[in-house]
Structure formats: structure tokens, C-alpha cells
Scaffold this active site. Structure first.
Site, PDB file in Angstrom:
ATOM      1  CB  THR A 103       4.938  20.847  -8.511  1.00 56.06           C
ATOM      2  OG1 THR A 103       6.120  20.166  -8.119  1.00 56.06           O
ATOM      3  CG2 THR A 103       5.278  22.280  -8.861  1.00 56.06           C
ATOM      4  CG  ASN A 131      -7.471   0.565   2.130  1.00 54.14           C
ATOM      5  OD1 ASN A 131      -6.952   0.758   3.216  1.00 54.14           O
ATOM      6  ND2 ASN A 131      -6.898   0.949   1.013  1.00 54.14           N
ATOM      7  CG  ASP A 179      -3.788   9.159  -3.012  1.00 58.33           C
ATOM      8  OD1 ASP A 179      -4.603   9.958  -3.501  1.00 58.33           O
ATOM      9  OD2 ASP A 179      -3.055   9.425  -2.046  1.00 58.33           O
ATOM     10  CD  GLU A 189      -7.492  21.712  -1.107  1.00 55.84           C
ATOM     11  OE1 GLU A 189      -7.887  22.391  -2.058  1.00 55.84           O
ATOM     12  OE2 GLU A 189      -8.239  21.078  -0.346  1.00 55.84           O
ATOM     13  CE  LYS A 220      -5.175  -0.977  -2.185  1.00 56.32           C
ATOM     14  NZ  LYS A 220      -4.833  -0.375  -0.885  1.00 56.32           N
ATOM     15  CG  ASP A 233      -1.800   1.174   1.342  1.00 58.88           C
ATOM     16  OD1 ASP A 233      -2.322   1.598   0.309  1.00 58.88           O
ATOM     17  OD2 ASP A 233      -1.971   1.687   2.458  1.00 58.88           O
ATOM     18  CG  ASP A 284      -1.340   1.864   6.916  1.00 59.19           C
ATOM     19  OD1 ASP A 284      -1.310   2.957   7.497  1.00 59.19           O
ATOM     20  OD2 ASP A 284      -1.675   1.740   5.721  1.00 59.19           O
ATOM     21  CB  THR A 311      -2.173   3.535  -3.751  1.00 60.36           C
ATOM     22  OG1 THR A 311      -2.740   4.604  -3.015  1.00 60.36           O
ATOM     23  CG2 THR A 311      -1.849   4.022  -5.161  1.00 60.36           C
TER      24      THR A 311
END
Length: 1043
Positions: A594, A784, A675, A520, A761, A401, A781, A673
Site C-alpha cells: 500500500t 543467490n 528483499d 513503481e 542463508k 526463498d 530459484d 529473502t
């Protein structure tokens, strides 16, 4: 009379199909005969068919899963529920009270070794087949089963206690708690009608998600009104997809009836955490129908590759046993009851397959687990599955992960670039001084919040000073985000009164930030550190505090959230100079996340024109998203570039050297992941999972078979490049080109799969196992990651910020990612090599005594008479040789420091050379040689009595085994020396009590000693010479490092 039975049955079936069973029961006179068959035959045929149909029906009922259905849930009226739904309970137990004993016994006897010894032990109840005492067979088998049952019972009880602790928690209002079931969000204490939740245990992202309460229930005057209104929620049937939901909220007691559509933003899934305020919801899915449970696979009983290999070897030994027994009976000439003699020979040579193999291996596994947990270099490591420590030494694929495993998910602002000047972490104080000076000069008019309607856009362009450029850049960063400041209520304030003006502490120390992206939050925290602080925000405005304490108010006109398609977010705010537009575009360079920040000033007329076009596009029925995007992009022209920012996602400690070590060990690493693609690619580069000089192929989004085919062809032309693929594209490729995709992906040095669901996964893990046949390891960890961890051959959980769910479900639990290096390179390697040596030596111990039995029987006219009986056989397998043999679990070929320094040593283990048919055959030849020497030597050197043969051969056998242990050991431990002398001492001491088997007067003579010594030297010395020559002329790879 002709009787066509099949035709009769066919007719009966047709009658049953058309008229049903009632045709036979209500009108039997109609069917007096069928094709000249009497009625009783017809009815018998029916009853047979009826039984078959009933049995099939019962089997289908047992196997059939409950059909998932949509449901209507009434507020405060559970009695209106027409169907029964699953209990809202967590269950990680493998067995229940009734299935525990059968389940454990099945798991044991599915192995050929244990099943074989069960049959052998049961045969001793037959007098004609009895060879020795019952305890010589049942005691070892009973010991193995007892240890296994106790170990499983302890593990099952621990799982029961963990489940009971989780299921006993009670909830009324959810405040900073984990949500226990899937709910529709009805009401919150937040005035905005929304709240933030953390979804780390569901999708692996620690970014906070904004959820919105149902507007109808949020507007109710008091909390108690929820139970007085006549309303219900209609929810679609339970699904796997955690990113979508369709439903409606209906209130019937209002005029007119209120109908409100529900989407994913109105839901609170189980295992997520309420991060702000207090929420109240109506439960729609419970137990196994919740999204989190549906995305979690059932745990499986994992069996190590070493155990499977040893199981294959025991089958080969069984074939040898049967062949040897058949040869013996054949040489007897099949005289008399030869089949009985065949069974007796099978029992006599049964030690070819030693029951002590299971005992020694299980005890060895327990010892390896204890060593792992006691290793001070990897503190906090827990072995939860003690049956597969050897798997740590056979891994080829590591699936990891990202969030919380490779990274800490803590963003740190690293760099601000203004085009001509760049500021790093060591020069942030200069920015702070510029901000203080800038606002001190403008303090006279900076506190005003009244906008000017006529900005001077026609002023000539002049080169701005560095100070003014910094000022504008910092202000833009402080405004362009979705961050909300949160202040905790003071202790002692009652939480019962909703929306009361609670006493809040607005000091800087009490302020925290909430956002859907940690990037953010890092930016806003940085602007606070340089002097411009976000102090308040709602749906229409935000307030910034200057270094001098003045409050600047900005009115939010429009927000354009970040999307994977646009790769940017934007905001339009009304400020003192008119209308201010800020755009942030996402890019990844050199491992930093960036952002490019730009602005554009608009007149009131320009904004009104944009707003009308934007609202018109949002009302479009066809191609709404495209039209909205086109209107937004019309503002992205002629923008003024302000700055570039660089944010770093901090990696876990020593991630880079650990990944490098694993790659050098021949382990291929895949990052899975949930993400975004850009974030995953960025972390892959910063962690050096993908080197900076390495090409990266980003798999384009595909939705059809043709697109997948073209993209796979494009990828096939790339060589030695890392692959980055999204979960949606992966799903399409696996649907049409599963084999081709996996084959290409396995050739890549690294693979990154982003936007993966928990089930995806686990599916990837199973694909690798199926297509490559190699051993896989999954590490994560979060909740999921549980499915992936349970699906892998070896699952490792990290106990971190995302909770203990992955840690508790894993086979091994560690506290930091860097510990995996020592866990694999040292403990995994040692466990495999030690178990391989231990298993083969125990088989050698059984083979050598079986060889002696074969020689003895062949010399004495192929008689099925045991050579050693009673306590001699029990002692041989236990106190005489057990301690030295078991001491092999302490052996090591290289020191731990060397194994970590040269991870290439690990690569040899994946080839399975420590335990193979080649090494097994070598041990078989050694056993045959030594068994023949010991038996023939004793027969040649004994003088008159048969008891002397037993004394000489058995003593030489014990000494040979002790010397062979010494020959096998590569690094001596003081406990090994103790074990050798303890076993020898036990044997010498027991000679005084073995009058039944030995002649005590003979074993105290010099003749006995020299005969035993001569036979032992002949059996062992050649092997020592061969070992010396092999090490001298063909040394193993590790021997070059030991010096």
C-alpha cells in the site's frame, strides 16, 4: 662421558634461530662439540630439525589460501599487471582426472559396510582363511563399485559439459547479457551515462538497479579513446559484501591529474544482467575472487539420514558377528590355532552384514528417481542427486526463498482509495472515463509546459468533485516514481556508432518500463491503462501523454529515493501551477503493498528557501544524513492527502494450499529473502505463511550486544507469534547469543529473515542442522540461493525467470512451487518407507542364513565349515530372492490421493519409526526364530545322508523368504506377483543342474515335499498370526484410511 641429548637439541635450535642454516654449513669448525657431543650428532640433530621445518613449511604451503590483495588495473595495458589472478572460469566439478578414482573410492569406503566387505574379500587371497570361491565375495563388491563409479562419472561429465558451455562464451560489448566478471563501469551507449542492471542471480531481487559510468571515461569523444588514455583503476581487495565497494579512478595524462572516487554505483558484479543499452567496463575481479563465487559455498557430498542409520546398524551387526565368533571359539576350547578359527568364523558369519544391502538400496534409489521424473502430476521434475530420495520423507524445516519461489514478482494494481470511494479491478473503467473527461475539458491549456510563477494558494477551500480528485491522484501517481520508459531500436540499425540518433519506434507497443522497484512499474503501467502515459524521461524532466495525445512536460527539481529508514520516496516537479510536491509512504495491509500519496504546492520563494537549506545540509561533514532528513521532513507538514493505492505481488500458483499442507505435515517453514522487511512481511501475510490473526514480532534493528540482549528478552515474552528479523540484526544476535536466538526462533510457527546475503542463508541452514539435529530442505530459484540449497540436507531448485543456476545446483529440480507438496507427501514418504522395509529385509535375509550356519556349526562340534557353498550362496543372494525383495520398492501403504489429503501421515516419518533399533531388533528375533526352525527342522527330519539336510533346509529357506516378502507387502502390484513366481520358477528349474549340492532322486519324492512344507509352515505361520492380531487390535494410522 655424559650426553645430554635434549639440551644439545635445544642449543642447536637456538643456534639455527640466531644464525640460520648457514652457521652450520659455512663454519662447522666453530661447533666441534656441544656438551661433549661429537659434531656428527649435532649435525644429525640439525638435519632432523631441518626436515621437520621443511615438512611443516610444505604442509602450510599446501593448506594456505592465497592472500587476497587490493589491485591496480591499467586500462588497455594488461602487461602492467604485476600479479597473477584467477582464471575467469566457472567450475562445478567435484573431481579432476587425478582425484576422480581416489575420491569416489574414499566416498564409498568411508562407509563401514563397504570397508568391511573390502577386508573380507581381500582375506580370501589367504589360503588358510579361504572359505569359498573368490567370485562369491568379489563379484558383489565389484558390481557395487562399478555402478557407483559409472554413476559418478556420468554426473561429473554432465557438470563438465555445463561448465564448458558457460566458460566458452565470448564477450566484447555487454548488451542484455549476463556479466561474466566483476567490473568497473566505464562507458555506456545511454546518453544519460547510466544504465539499469538486473541482480536476480546475485541478491535474489528482480528489481532493476541503476548504475552510473565513470564520468571521466563517459565524456570521452569516441570509444577508441579508452585505449589511448593513460589511466588506471585502484580496487580494494575482494570481499564478500555485495552492497559496498571502495576504489578510485585516476587519469595521469590530463592536466591536472583526474582523481575520481568509485563506489558501488560504479560497479557491475558478475552474474548480473545488463537490462538497458550497451556497457563497457574494466575487469577488476575474476573467477573465485568475484562477489558471486565468494558468496557461493563448495558443493558437498550429501549422505541421507537413512544411510547413516543403516551404517550404525551394520556396526551393531559387526559387533554381533565378532561376539558370535568369539563364542564359537570359546566353546571349541581355544584348541589348536584358535585365532585362525576365529577368522574363519568371522568369514563364515560374514553374511550377517550382506553386501547386497548396498546393491539393493542403490537400485532402489534409482527406481525412486525414475518414478519421480515419470510422475505426470509434477511434469518437468528432475532428480539430479539420486542418492538421497529418502531425505524427502524426513524433513522438519523448509527454508524458502521469496522472489520467484513463493511469488512471481509480477505486481498488479488492485485498488485505488480516495477516502470516500474505493475502486477495484472491476471498476477501473470508471477511472478511465473520468481521466478522459478531465483532460478533454482542459485540452486548451494542458499542452503548455511554461510554469506560472504565482500560484493562487489563498483561494478558499471548496469540496472537490470526484472527477477532479481522481485526476489529481492519477497525475500524482504518474509523476512520483523512478521509472524510465525504454524504446527498442529497430532491426538493422548498426550498434557500432555510439550516441547516434538511431531510428527508434516510439509506439506504445514498443515501450517498456525500467525501474528499481516492480511496484513503481505496476503503478506507471496502471496510469497508462487509464489514459495517462509516461512517454519520456531524463535526469531533468519527464513527459506524460494525455488520452487526447497531448504531451505534458514536467521539470524534475529534486528526487528523494526510497530508503528503509524513511519508508517513503518523494519528488519535486515544476508544473503549470507552480511547484508540485508528492510524497509516497509505504505500508502493508491485508497482503497488499500500500502507498499513501499526498501533495503540497509551493511558491517559488518557498522552494528557493528549501533548496538553499537542502544544499547546505548536503555539504555538511558531520551528521549529514540526519541534517538532510530534517530539511526534507520540514516539507512534510500540511500536506494534502490524495489517495491510497494497493498493489499485489502475485503469488505462484497454489502457494497458499501448499504451505498449509506442509504445515499440517509438521514441517516448519522459514522464509529467507534478500528483499526489504516491509515487502517480506507483506508476502508472508498474503501467502498465509503467517495467518492474519497471528501476532508478528518484528525484531528491532540491533547493533550492540546490549541491544541484542534487550530485544531477545522482549521476544522471549511473546508466545505463538511469527518472527521477522533483518540480516544485520541476525548477524549481531548470532555473534553474541547464537544458542538462545536459535532456540527461540525454532519455537515460532514461522520465521521471516529479510535482507539476507547468500552466505547468511547458508549459515542459517547450518545453524538449524547443528542446533536441532533435524533434516532441512532449502528451495529457491536464483543464483543467490545456491549456497543455501547446497548446504541443506535436501536442496530443491525451481527453474524459473531467474535462470537455471539454482535448478542445476539442486538435488531435485521442479518447475513450480506447488509441486513440492506431492514431491514430499507422496514420493518422499514412499521412498523412505520403502527403503526402510527393503534395508531391514535384506539384513533379515543375511541374519537368517547366518543363524542357520551357527546352528549347523554348533551341532557339528563347532566346526568352521560352511553349510552352503559356491553357487548356492550366490543364487540365494541373487536370482532366488532378489526380484521379490527388490519388488518392495513398489509397495505403498496408502494411495497418493490419501497421502495428499491427510498430510498428517507425513509427520510420523520424522520420528524415524520405520527404521529404528526397535524395528531392527524385531527383525533380528524373527531371523533367529526362523533360522533355528529351518536348521533344526532339517536336522530332525533328514534320514541318512547329509546332502538331504542341505536340500531340505535350503529349499525351505527359499520358500520362507518368498513368503516373508508376501507378509511384508501392504499393497500388491502385478510386478510383485511376477517376481514371486519368477524366483520360484528359477529355483525349481535350477534343481536339475545342482547335482553337486542336491540328490536329484530325493528332491523328486513326496517325502522331500512334505518335510519342506512342514518346516516352512512352522517358520512362517506364527508370524502371519501375529501380524493379523496386531492389525486387528493395534492398527497403524494409515490402515484407518485404506478402507
Amino acid at each position: 662421558m655424559q650426553r645430554n641429548t635434549p639440551l644439545a637439541c635445544k642449543i642447536v635450535k637456538q643456534i639455527y634461530t640466531v644464525y640460520g642454516k648457514a652457521a652450520f654449513l659455512s663454519k662447522p669448525s666453530v661447533f666441534i662439540c656441544v656438551n661433549n657431543l661429537p659434531l656428527w650428532i649435532v649435525l644429525a640433530s640439525f638435519r632432523l630439525i631441518d626436515c621437520i621445518i621443511c615438512s611443516d613449511w610444505l604442509i602450510n604451503i599446501c593448506r594456505r589460501k592465497k592472500e587476497l590483495k587490493a589491485r591496480t588495473v591499467w586500462l588497455g595495458c594488461p602487461e602492467k599487471c604485476e600479479e597473477k589472478y584467477p582464471k575467469n572460469a566457472i567450475k562445478n566439478q567435484k573431481y579432476n582426472v587425478f582425484t576422480f578414482i581416489p575420491g569416489v573410492l574414499y566416498e564409498q569406503f568411508k562407509f563401514f559396510l563397504n570397508l568391511y566387505f573390502l577386508v573380507v574379500s581381500c582375506s580370501q587371497f589367504v589360503p588358510a582363511l579361504k572359505i569359498g570361491y573368490l567370485y562369491t565375495y568379489w563379484a558383489p563388491l565389484g558390481f557395487v563399485l562399478t555402478v557407483t563409479v559409472v554413476r559418478e562419472a556420468v554426473d561429473e561429465f554432465r557438470r563438465y559439459k555445463r561448465d564448458k558451455e558457460m566458460n566458452s562464451q565470448l564477450y566484447s560489448k555487454l548488451t542484455n547479457q549476463r556479466i561474466p566478471s566483476d567490473m568497473v563501469f566505464l562507458r555506456t551507449s545511454e546518453k544519460t551515462g547510466s544504465c539499469f542492471i538486473r541482480t536476480d542471480q546475485l541478491d535474489g531481487e528482480t528489481d532493476w538497479k541503476l548504475k552510473v559510468a565513470v564520468s571521466c571515461t563517459q565524456r570521452l569523444p569516441a570509444l577508441g579513446d579508452l585505449f589511448s588514455i593513460n589511466a588506471y583503476v585502484y580496487a580494494q581487495k575482494p570481499q564478500l559484501d555485495i552492497h559496498s565497494f571502495e576504489g578510485t579512478f585516476t587519469r595521469e595524462d590530463s592536466d591536472p591529474t583526474v582523481h575520481e572516487s568509485l563506489s558501488i554505483e560504479n560497479t557491475l558484479w558478475a552474474s548480473t544482467v545488463v537490462a538497458s543499452g550497451t556497457v563497457i567496463g574494466v575487469v577488476i575481479y575474476t573467477g573465485k575472487e568475484t562477489r558471486s563465487v565468494m558468496n557461493t559455498s563448495n558443493p558437498k557430498n550429501k549422505v541421507g539420514l537413512l544411510d547413516l542409520e543403516l551404517n550404525q546398524l551394520t556396526k551393531a551387526l559387526f559387533l554381533a558377528l565378532v561376539a558370535l565368533s568369539v563364542v564359537m571359539v570359546t566353546l571349541q576350547g581355544f584348541v589348536g590355532p584358535w585365532y585362525r578359527n576365529l577368522f574363519r568364523f568371522l568369514l563364515l558369519f560374514s553374511y550377517i552384514i550382506p553386501i547386497s544391502l548396498r546393491v539393493n538400496l542403490d537400485m532402489g534409489k534409482a527406481a525412486y528417481g525414475w518414478m519421480i521424473m515419470k510422475d505426470d502430476n509434477i511434469p518437468g521434475t528432475v532428480v539430479r542427486t539420486s542418492t538421497i530420495p529418502e531425505e524427502l520423507g524426513r524433513l522438519v524445516y523448509l527454508l524458502t526463498d521469496k522472489t520467484g519461489t513463493l511469488t512471481q514478482n509480477e505486481m498488479v494494481f488492485k485498488r485505488l482509495h480516495l477516502g470516500t470511494v474505493s475502486y477495484g479491478t472491476d471498476t477501473m473503467d470508471e477511472i478511465q472515463s473520468h481521466i478522459i473527461n478531465s483532460y478533454s475539458q482542459n485540452s486548451g491549456n494542458s499542452t503548455s509546459s511554461t510554469p506560472s510563477r504565482k500560484p493562487q494558494l489563498s483561494a478558499p477551500k471548496v469540496r472537490k468533485s470526484v472527477s477532479s480528485r481522481i485526476h489529481e491522484a492519477v497525475k500524482a501517481i504518474a509523476l512520483c516514481h523512478n521509472v524510465t520508459p525504454v524504446y527498442e531500436s529497430r532491426a538493422g540499425v548498426s550498434g557500432e556508432t555510439e550516441y547516434a540518433e538511431v531510428d527508434q519506434d516510439f509506439s506504445d507497443e514498443n515501450r517498456t518500463y525500467q525501474a528499481s522497484s516492480p511496484d513503481e512499474v505496476a503503478l506507471v503501467q496502471w496510469t497508462e491503462s487509464v489514459g495517462l502515459t509516461l512517454v519520456n524521461r531524463d535526469l531533468t524532466s519527464m513527459q506524460l501523454k494525455t488520452p487526447g495525445g497531448h504531451i505534458l512536460t514536467y521539470y524534475i527539481l529534486q528526487i528523494f529515493p526510497f530508503t528503509s529508514e524513511s519508508k517513503r520516496m518523494g519528488i519535486i516537479v515544476r508544473v503549470i501551477l507552480g511547484v508540485f510536491w508528492v510524497l509516497c509512504g509505504n505500508m502493508a495491509r491485508e497482503g497488499l503493498r500500500t502507498l499513501v500519496v499526498a501533495k503540497k504546492s509551493l511558491t517559488e520563494e518557498q522552494y528557493q528557501d528549501f533548496e538553499s537549506r537542502y544544499n547546505q545540509a548536503k555539504l555538511s561533514i558531520h551528521d549529514r544524513n540526519l541534517k538532510v532528513a530534517a530539511v526534507v521532513e520540514s516539507l512534510e507538514r500540511e500536506m494534502e492527502l490524495l489517495c491510497l493505492t494497493g498493489v499485489e505481488d502475485q503469488l505462484q500458483a497454489d502457494v497458499r494450499p501448499t504451505l498449509e499442507m506442509l504445515r499440517n505435515a509438521g514441517i516448519k517453514i522459514w522464509m529467507l529473502t534478500g528483499d526489504k522487511l516491509e515487502t517480506a512481511t507483506c508476502i508472508a501475510k498474503s501467502s498465509h505463511l503467517v495467518s492474519r490473526t497471528q501476532d508478528v514480532h518484528i525484531f528491532r534493528p540491533v547493533t550492540t550486544r546490549g541491544e541484542a540482549h534487550l530485544e531477545l528478552n522482549a521476544f522471549r515474552r511473546k508466545h505463538d507469534c511469527a518472527l521477522v528479523v533483518s540480516g544485520d540484526s541476525l548477524e549481531v544476535c548470532l555473534k553474541y547469543y547464537e544458542h538462545e536466538f536459535v532456540e527461540l526462533a525454532c519455537q515460532c510457527p514461522a520465521v521471516v529473515c529479510c535482507r539476507c546475503s547468500p552466505t547468511q542463508k547458508a549459515h542459517i541452514v547450518k545453524l538449524l542442522q547443528h542446533h536441532t539435529g533435524k533434516r532441512t530442505c532449502a528451495i529457491g530459484d536464483g543464483g543467490n540461493d545456491v549456497s543455501m540449497i547446497q548446504a541443506a540436507d535436501c536442496g530443491i531448485g525451481i527453474e524459473g525467470k531467474e535462470g537455471k543456476q539454482a535448478s542445476l545446483a539442486a538435488d531435485f529440480s521442479i518447475t513450480q512451487f506447488k509441486h513440492i507438496g506431492r514431491l514430499l507427501m507422496v514420493h518422499g514418504r514412499n521412498s523412505y518407507k520403502r527403503s526402510a522395509a527393503l534395508g531391514q529385509f535384506v539384513m533379515h535375509r543375511g541374519l537368517i542364513i547366518s543363524t542357520m550356519q551357527a546352528v549347523f556349526s554348533s551341532v557339528f562340534y563347532f566346526a568352521s565349515v560352511p553349510l552352503y557353498q559356491g553357487f548356492l550362496m550366490v543364487g540365494y543372494a541373487t536370482i532366488y530372492t532378489m526380484f521379490p525383495v527388490f519388488s518392495l520398492v513398489l509397495d505403498q501403504d496408502v494411495k497418493p490421493e490419501m497421502a495428499l489429503l491427510y498430510p498428517e501421515l507425513y509427520k510420523d516419518l520424522t520420528k524415524g519409526r520405520s527404521l529404528s533399533f526397535k524395528t531392527f531388533l524385531i527383525w533380528v528375533l524373527i531371523s533367529i526364530y526362523q533360522g533355528g526352525i529351518l536348521m533344526y527342522g532339517a536336522l530332525l527330519l533328514f534320514e541318512s545322508e547329509f546332502v538331504h539336510v542341505v536340500a531340505i533346509s535350503f529349499t525351505a529357506l527359499i520358500l520362507t523368504e518368498l513368503l516373508m516378502v508376501a507378509l511384508t507387502i501392504r499393497t500388491w502390484h502385478w510386478l510383485m506377483v511376477v517376481a514371486e513366481f519368477l524366483s520360484l520358477g528359477c529355483y525349481v528349474a535350477s534343481l536339475a543342474f545342482l547335482n553337486e549340492y542336491f540328490d536329484v532322486a530325493f528332491i523328486t519324492t513326496v517325502t522331500f515335499l512334505w518335510k519342506v512344507s512342514a518346516i516352512t509352515v512352522v517358520s512362517c505361520l506364527p508370524l502371519y498370526i501375529i501380524k493379523y492380531l496386531k492389525r486387528k487390535f493395534s492398527p497403524p494410522s494409515y490402515s484407518k484410511l485404506t478402507s
